[in-house]
Write a protein that holds these residues in place. Sequence first.
Motif, short mmCIF file in Angstrom:
data_model
loop_
_atom_site.label_atom_id
_atom_site.label_comp_id
_atom_site.label_asym_id
_atom_site.label_seq_id
_atom_site.Cartn_x
_atom_site.Cartn_y
_atom_site.Cartn_z
N GLN A 2 1.81 2.44 -4.63
CA GLN A 2 1.34 1.07 -4.48
C GLN A 2 1.27 0.35 -5.83
N GLY A 3 0.93 1.08 -6.89
CA GLY A 3 0.88 0.48 -8.22
C GLY A 3 2.23 -0.03 -8.68
N THR A 4 3.30 0.69 -8.33
CA THR A 4 4.65 0.26 -8.68
C THR A 4 5.01 -1.03 -7.97
N ASP A 5 4.60 -1.16 -6.72
CA ASP A 5 4.89 -2.38 -5.97
C ASP A 5 4.23 -3.59 -6.64
N HIS A 6 2.99 -3.41 -7.09
CA HIS A 6 2.29 -4.50 -7.77
C HIS A 6 2.99 -4.85 -9.09
N PHE A 7 3.42 -3.83 -9.80
CA PHE A 7 4.13 -4.05 -11.07
C PHE A 7 5.42 -4.83 -10.83
N ASN A 8 6.19 -4.40 -9.86
CA ASN A 8 7.46 -5.08 -9.56
C ASN A 8 7.23 -6.52 -9.11
N TRP A 9 6.21 -6.74 -8.32
CA TRP A 9 5.89 -8.10 -7.87
C TRP A 9 5.52 -8.98 -9.06
N MET A 10 4.67 -8.46 -9.95
CA MET A 10 4.23 -9.23 -11.11
C MET A 10 5.40 -9.50 -12.06
N LEU A 11 6.26 -8.51 -12.26
CA LEU A 11 7.42 -8.69 -13.12
C LEU A 11 8.36 -9.73 -12.53
N SER A 12 8.58 -9.68 -11.24
CA SER A 12 9.44 -10.66 -10.58
C SER A 12 8.86 -12.07 -10.72
N ALA A 13 7.57 -12.21 -10.53
CA ALA A 13 6.92 -13.52 -10.66
C ALA A 13 7.02 -14.04 -12.09
N ALA A 14 6.84 -13.15 -13.07
CA ALA A 14 6.91 -13.56 -14.47
C ALA A 14 8.32 -14.01 -14.84
#
Length: 50
Positions: A2-14
């Motif tokens: 789940q932590g990886t999903d949050h990281f990928n979402w935040m990176l995509s948004a950035a």
Amino acid sequence: MQGTDHFNWMLSAALGTLARAKRMHKRFLKLLPREGLTAATRKVESGASA
């Protein structure tokens, strides 16, 4: 996992935000009259520190 999903979402948004900022910056520079630029604007446009 789940932590990886949050990281990928935040990176995509950035990255999306950076791309949008770049497009807005290009549009802004197109609006400026080239002969009317001030010395400070020329420094910013060339990448020099003010």
